[in-house]
Motif scaffolding. Structure first.
Motif, mmCIF file in Angstrom:
data_model
loop_
_atom_site.group_PDB
_atom_site.id
_atom_site.type_symbol
_atom_site.label_atom_id
_atom_site.label_comp_id
_atom_site.label_asym_id
_atom_site.label_seq_id
_atom_site.Cartn_x
_atom_site.Cartn_y
_atom_site.Cartn_z
ATOM 1 N N GLU A 37 0.831 -1.208 0.000
ATOM 2 C CA GLU A 37 0.000 0.000 0.000
ATOM 3 C C GLU A 37 0.863 1.254 0.000
ATOM 4 O O GLU A 37 0.592 2.233 -0.698
ATOM 5 N N ALA A 38 1.920 1.239 0.823
ATOM 6 C CA ALA A 38 2.781 2.434 0.896
ATOM 7 C C ALA A 38 3.486 2.668 -0.428
ATOM 8 O O ALA A 38 3.685 3.810 -0.841
ATOM 9 N N SER A 39 3.834 1.562 -1.146
ATOM 10 C CA SER A 39 4.634 1.739 -2.356
ATOM 11 C C SER A 39 3.811 2.245 -3.520
ATOM 12 O O SER A 39 4.357 2.551 -4.568
ATOM 13 N N ILE A 40 2.468 2.313 -3.385
ATOM 14 C CA ILE A 40 1.700 2.866 -4.499
ATOM 15 C C ILE A 40 1.155 4.253 -4.207
ATOM 16 O O ILE A 40 0.448 4.845 -5.005
ATOM 17 N N ARG C 72 -11.342 -1.020 -0.341
ATOM 18 C CA ARG C 72 -10.620 -1.985 0.490
ATOM 19 C C ARG C 72 -11.501 -3.206 0.703
ATOM 20 O O ARG C 72 -12.687 -3.078 0.965
ATOM 21 N N VAL C 73 -10.906 -4.390 0.624
ATOM 22 C CA VAL C 73 -11.708 -5.598 0.876
ATOM 23 C C VAL C 73 -11.163 -6.462 1.997
ATOM 24 O O VAL C 73 -11.901 -6.919 2.849
ATOM 25 N N VAL C 74 -9.847 -6.717 1.985
ATOM 26 C CA VAL C 74 -9.287 -7.612 3.008
ATOM 27 C C VAL C 74 -8.254 -6.840 3.802
ATOM 28 O O VAL C 74 -7.166 -6.570 3.315
ATOM 29 N N GLY C 75 -8.554 -6.469 5.024
ATOM 30 C CA GLY C 75 -7.582 -5.756 5.841
ATOM 31 C C GLY C 75 -7.201 -4.450 5.171
ATOM 32 O O GLY C 75 -8.038 -3.616 4.858
ATOM 33 N N VAL C 76 -5.894 -4.274 4.881
ATOM 34 C CA VAL C 76 -5.459 -3.036 4.215
ATOM 35 C C VAL C 76 -5.517 -3.182 2.699
ATOM 36 O O VAL C 76 -5.244 -2.245 1.980
ATOM 37 N N ALA C 77 -5.879 -4.372 2.215
ATOM 38 C CA ALA C 77 -5.731 -4.620 0.777
ATOM 39 C C ALA C 77 -6.969 -4.211 -0.002
ATOM 40 O O ALA C 77 -8.097 -4.450 0.409
ATOM 41 N N HIS C 78 -6.752 -3.596 -1.170
ATOM 42 C CA HIS C 78 -7.841 -3.224 -2.061
ATOM 43 C C HIS C 78 -8.097 -4.341 -3.057
ATOM 44 O O HIS C 78 -7.354 -5.305 -3.124
ATOM 45 N N VAL C 79 -9.130 -4.145 -3.856
ATOM 46 C CA VAL C 79 -9.421 -5.115 -4.934
ATOM 47 C C VAL C 79 -8.230 -5.228 -5.861
ATOM 48 O O VAL C 79 -7.789 -6.312 -6.245
ATOM 49 N N GLU C 84 -3.347 -7.885 -8.290
ATOM 50 C CA GLU C 84 -1.902 -7.828 -8.537
ATOM 51 C C GLU C 84 -1.186 -8.952 -7.812
ATOM 52 O O GLU C 84 -0.188 -9.495 -8.294
ATOM 53 N N TYR C 85 -1.681 -9.323 -6.627
ATOM 54 C CA TYR C 85 -1.087 -10.422 -5.869
ATOM 55 C C TYR C 85 -1.163 -11.711 -6.668
ATOM 56 O O TYR C 85 -0.186 -12.457 -6.787
ATOM 57 N N LEU C 86 -2.352 -11.967 -7.255
ATOM 58 C CA LEU C 86 -2.507 -13.190 -8.040
ATOM 59 C C LEU C 86 -1.640 -13.168 -9.282
ATOM 60 O O LEU C 86 -1.038 -14.175 -9.661
ATOM 61 N N ILE C 87 -1.568 -11.975 -9.909
ATOM 62 C CA ILE C 87 -0.726 -11.879 -11.098
ATOM 63 C C ILE C 87 0.739 -12.128 -10.731
ATOM 64 O O ILE C 87 1.480 -12.818 -11.453
ATOM 65 N N ALA C 88 1.155 -11.556 -9.605
ATOM 66 C CA ALA C 88 2.549 -11.748 -9.195
ATOM 67 C C ALA C 88 2.817 -13.222 -8.921
ATOM 68 O O ALA C 88 3.894 -13.745 -9.224
ATOM 69 N N LEU C 89 1.814 -13.902 -8.358
ATOM 70 C CA LEU C 89 1.969 -15.331 -8.102
ATOM 71 C C LEU C 89 2.141 -16.105 -9.405
ATOM 72 O O LEU C 89 3.016 -16.966 -9.536
ATOM 73 N N PHE C 144 8.032 -17.385 -2.220
ATOM 74 C CA PHE C 144 7.422 -16.204 -2.819
ATOM 75 C C PHE C 144 6.051 -15.936 -2.228
ATOM 76 O O PHE C 144 5.697 -14.801 -1.931
ATOM 77 N N ILE C 145 5.264 -16.987 -2.048
ATOM 78 C CA ILE C 145 3.914 -16.802 -1.510
ATOM 79 C C ILE C 145 3.987 -16.188 -0.122
ATOM 80 O O ILE C 145 3.246 -15.262 0.222
ATOM 81 N N ILE C 146 4.929 -16.689 0.673
ATOM 82 C CA ILE C 146 5.039 -16.163 2.044
ATOM 83 C C ILE C 146 5.375 -14.676 2.004
ATOM 84 O O ILE C 146 4.714 -13.844 2.647
ATOM 85 N N LEU C 147 6.403 -14.326 1.218
ATOM 86 C CA LEU C 147 6.818 -12.922 1.173
ATOM 87 C C LEU C 147 5.711 -12.037 0.620
ATOM 88 O O LEU C 147 5.412 -10.967 1.155
ATOM 89 N N ALA C 148 5.074 -12.492 -0.470
ATOM 90 C CA ALA C 148 4.069 -11.655 -1.116
ATOM 91 C C ALA C 148 2.863 -11.456 -0.209
ATOM 92 O O ALA C 148 2.290 -10.368 -0.152
ATOM 93 N N SER C 149 2.489 -12.489 0.514
ATOM 94 C CA SER C 149 1.333 -12.341 1.397
ATOM 95 C C SER C 149 1.617 -11.316 2.471
ATOM 96 O O SER C 149 0.764 -10.495 2.823
ATOM 97 N N TYR C 150 2.855 -11.343 2.966
ATOM 98 C CA TYR C 150 3.199 -10.344 3.989
ATOM 99 C C TYR C 150 3.098 -8.945 3.417
ATOM 100 O O TYR C 150 2.468 -8.051 3.993
ATOM 101 N N VAL C 151 3.698 -8.753 2.262
ATOM 102 C CA VAL C 151 3.745 -7.408 1.674
ATOM 103 C C VAL C 151 2.353 -6.907 1.341
ATOM 104 O O VAL C 151 2.007 -5.755 1.578
ATOM 105 N N ALA C 152 1.515 -7.767 0.806
ATOM 106 C CA ALA C 152 0.210 -7.300 0.339
ATOM 107 C C ALA C 152 -0.772 -7.111 1.469
ATOM 108 O O ALA C 152 -1.491 -6.123 1.519
ATOM 109 N N PHE C 153 -0.821 -8.073 2.394
ATOM 110 C CA PHE C 153 -1.915 -8.045 3.344
ATOM 111 C C PHE C 153 -1.538 -7.497 4.709
ATOM 112 O O PHE C 153 -2.386 -7.023 5.426
ATOM 113 N N VAL C 154 -0.260 -7.565 5.055
ATOM 114 C CA VAL C 154 0.114 -7.168 6.404
ATOM 115 C C VAL C 154 0.787 -5.804 6.425
ATOM 116 O O VAL C 154 0.480 -4.964 7.233
#
Lengths: 119, 254, 155
Positions: A37-40, C72-79, C84-89, C144-154
């Motif tokens: 979120e911060a990076s965008i 926003r849909v899940v925590g801090v994450a938007h649609v 983008e998370y799925l695409i990155a995966l 990758f999944i572990i890192l990406a989940s942290y970055v996107a959702f936490v």
């Protein structure tokens, strides 16, 4: 026209850009750490403005643009041509792929070069 | 295959299997299934069963076979869903009571289990699968000594020379199904076998055919060809080695 | 020999391909590649628009990105984050498998050397270098999944 270049040359660059992409895409994704979120956001820590200031990162983004365009267009062309729908299909695929590739490169370069002016 | 130890008595078991054979009928242009019940021993092969059907039950069943020992490559057919040699497959070892036999896929059928191998052999010929020397007449008129080959040079291509051109790999390849003009794993493995032979000097002559959309670049490494090869000739490995030569520009290992 | 047969080829045995990992990876590589190529076109257009086609400003950026990201849909994450998370995966799996193919076909790493035949005959897709490759691909994707989940959702 495409057949003037040996298929193995096209594929060699496909593989080379693939390896390059793994590196630069890794960098592009790594810059989302620690918070996507911060990076965008434009301003703030890890924001877009800060990313624009980072010359090394911007160089990686330029490389990413060109390598990804080649890799994606060549890959799309391969898989579309392998559907084998006849001669008109083949010509159409070649034309559209080249046009798309040039379009993406131009749009991306204009936007990135313009963004660099602001800093 | 079980090894025979000295003194071990091998039991001869008998069993009755149902053979469901998919037969192509050239008059109607369609397929029909025929069922036969045959009693076989545990040492008999599917080919034995088919010949027994021909002689005792249905003489109209068309089957191609020749050596009956896995070296001629004539009797390749799809047995229980996998392309195999009929003379090397035993009903007792398949594990099912009903054995399904079909003609090879990706080939044009002629009658019953017999398929047309012309296209397959044309593609094989197009890679020039013979020894090419710069001087064309050398082998036939002017040869006064043998071509030297060390053990290492032999092993570079030996595995791929075991190919018996049975067509099982061609039948198993999904890219042959998708691309009618794809040369196929057998032709490409043959191209590698001749190009990696140190006695051969014709690699560049084969390049135009191999380095094309219908050559090596139609292969996307599904690996099915090597899995079904009855002689262990491993076409997938040959194609990957060919790709390595094409990409790096160095001729295959000598 | 025979005249050109006008018949069609015998149909393939799908069951032969449905139980092989390599066959699925082949299809996956192509499908994910197509999706990623289309994403590339979209992403370039969006980011270029957000950067104002050469005249970047915070206003344009915020407006375009706000539109694209969605609520926003899940925590801090938007649609948009989820997409983008799925695409990155997809990119991670496509890339890991792709690196395996490149190393095999360009450098010959993991290709067994041809040798004298031994019994039982093991085809090269089943030999150990290939299995090492595939386990490595799975390991990279899990990391990758572990890192990406942290970055996107936490994050």
């Amino acid at each position: 026209m495409i057949s003037m270049v040996a298929k193995s040359t096209l594929m060699k660059w496909h593989y080379i850009t693939g390896l390059i992409l793994v590196v630069v895409l890794g960098i592009h994704l790594a810059f989302r750490w620690p918070s996507y979120e911060a990076s965008i956001q434009w301003s703030g820590p890890h924001g877009v403005y800060e990313q624009l200031l980072n010359i090394g990162y911007m160089a990686a983004i330029f490389i990413l643009l060109y390598a990804a365009t080649y890799h994606a267009m060549n890959g799309l062309r391969t898989l579309l041509l392998e559907l084998h729908q006849g001669r008109y299909w083949n010509t159409a695929v070649n034309v559209v792929i080249i046009a798309l590739g040039i379009f993406i490169v131009i749009v991306g370069t204009v936007a990135l070069v313009g963004a660099l002016q602001v800093i | 295959m079980s090894s025979v130890k000295a003194g071990l008595k091998l039991e001869v078991k008998r069993g009755t299997f149902t053979f469901r054979v998919k037969r192509y009928d050239p008059k109607t242009g369609g397929y029909r299934w025929s069922e036969y019940k045959v009693e076989v021993t545990n040492r008999q092969t599917v080919l034995d069963a088919l010949l027994k059907i021909k002689s005792t039950q249905d003489a109209t069943l068309a089957v191609r076979y020749s050596c009956r020992m896995g070296i001629c490559g004539s009797c390749a057919m799809i047995i229980n869903g996998v392309p195999r040699l009929a003379c090397e497959t035993k009903p007792f070892e398949l594990g099912t009571d009903v054995i399904t036999i079909e003609p090879l896929s990706n080939f044009k059928p002629i009658k019953d289990l017999v398929v047309d191998m012309d296209e397959f052999f044309e593609k094989h010929k197009s890679v020039k699968p013979w020894l090419i020397r710069r001087d064309e007449r050398e082998q036939f008129e002017k040869l006064d000594s043998y071509y030297v080959q060390t053990e290492e040079q032999l092993i570079n291509y030996l595995e791929f020379a075991y190919c018996i051109k049975c067509g099982a790999c061609y039948s198993a390849c999904p890219m042959v199904f998708l691309n009618k003009n794809y040369l196929g794993p057998q032709a490409l493995a043959a191209a590698y076998r001749w190009s990696a032979d140190n006695r051969d000097e014709g690699y560049v002559l084969r390049l135009k055919v191999i380095d094309s959309d219908n050559g090596v670049w139609s292969c996307h490494y599904s690996g099915t060809c090597s899995k079904v090869c009855p002689k262990g000739a491993d076409p997938a490995l040959a194609i990957n080695l060919l790709k390595k030569s094409l990409l790096t520009g160095k001729p295959p290992a000598r | 020999m025979t005249e050109k047969l006008a018949t069609k080829r015998n149909p393939p045995k799908w069951s032969l391909w449905l139980r092989g990992l390599d066959e699925w990876l082949l299809i996956f590589q192509k499908v994910s590649g197509a999706i990623l190529a289309i994403y590339l076109i979209g992403h370039t257009l969006v980011i270029s628009t957000a950067l104002g086609f050469g005249h970047p400003s915070q206003l344009t950026w915020d407006r375009v990105i706000g539109l694209i990201e969605g609520p926003r849909v899940v925590g801090v994450a938007h649609v948009g984050t989820i997409i983008e998370y799925l695409i990155a995966l997809l990119a991670a799996v496509h890339g890991a498998n792709g690196v395996r193919l490149i190393l095999m076909q360009y450098f010959g790493l993991g290709l067994p050397k041809p040798e004298r035949r031994t019994y039982p005959m093991i085809p090269s897709p089943r030999k150990s270098p290939q299995l090492v490759y595939k386990y490595l691909v799975i390991a990279v994707v899990i990391v990758f999944i572990i890192l990406a989940s942290y970055v996107a959702f936490v994050g």
